[in-house]
Scaffold this active site. Sequence first.
Site, PDB file in Angstrom:
ATOM      1  N   ASP A 104       8.679 -43.916  51.241  1.00  0.00           N
ATOM      2  CA  ASP A 104       9.486 -44.947  51.889  1.00  0.00           C
ATOM      3  C   ASP A 104      10.964 -44.671  51.666  1.00  0.00           C
ATOM      4  OD1 ASP A 104       7.080 -46.228  52.290  1.00  0.00           O
ATOM      5  OD2 ASP A 104       7.315 -47.522  50.528  1.00  0.00           O
TER       6      ASP A 104
HETATM    7  N1  URA Z   1       3.507 -46.113  48.094  1.00  0.00           N
HETATM    8  C1  URA Z   1       4.509 -46.875  48.553  1.00  0.00           C
HETATM    9  O1  URA Z   1       4.397 -48.083  48.627  1.00  0.00           O
HETATM   10  N2  URA Z   1       5.634 -46.275  48.927  1.00  0.00           N
HETATM   11  C2  URA Z   1       5.826 -44.941  48.852  1.00  0.00           C
HETATM   12  O2  URA Z   1       6.894 -44.454  49.211  1.00  0.00           O
HETATM   13  C3  URA Z   1       4.770 -44.160  48.365  1.00  0.00           C
HETATM   14  C4  URA Z   1       3.612 -44.779  47.982  1.00  0.00           C
END
Ligand code: URA
Length: 230
Positions: A104
């Site tokens: 993310d």
């Molecule tokens: N899980 C998440 O919530 N975000 C990420 O970036 C990776 C795994």
Amino acid sequence: MERLDKFLSDSGAGTRSQVKLLLKAGRVTVDGRTEKDNSRKIDPDTQTVCLDGEVLGGKRRIVAMLNKPAGFVTATEDSVEKTVMELLPPQLRAMDVKPVGRLDKATEGLLLFTNDGDLLHRLISPKKEVPKVYYARHEGQAADADVAAFAAGLTLRDETVCLPAKLEPLGPGESCITVCEGKYHQVRRMMASRGMPVTYLERRKEGNLELGNLPRGAVRMLTPEEIEGL
Ligand code: URA
């Protein structure tokens, strides 16, 4: 047969425009003869191309690791946001690498890139179940019941069922989470489903690879042994 400038770029000599300058400067030879024409066609199987006297091998398989900082989206392009591609040196970008899976925008840590499509698909395949280890800071405190719920396989608020995962409480508001799949916002949604919204998330390991002391924002190539281990 392929164009000399494409061959040079695929071999890691630089971007197409950098390669043009290398050719102009007389630093490239084909079968021992200086070649300045970037549109010249060569046969990589039978001809030898050298840059500054060193033989180039054509399209090499590249796997690189980035320590992703927050604020960059995992995409090859985006009209609004900064992308992780902007963090790669131009030579790597010129070799057509793509991110393996995604982190993310707010998540930091280990993100792989490769120009090998088969490897990419193998690594992100849910069948492969490559374990990924995350460090999270979050609200609340993980309890034994949360550990057990993760181990049994959580059902998220939207009814999504997750594979069994490992939750290790590290202290108040701090945990380590290991998951073997990569659903959208998976760790954040898993933690939220147990009343522990995540305030900070970092991926520290993927399979046999560790972020180690790679500085935030830095990129390094994997060693041939590390690539084998994938
Ligand atoms: N899980 C998440 O919530 N975000 C990420 O970036 C990776 C795994």
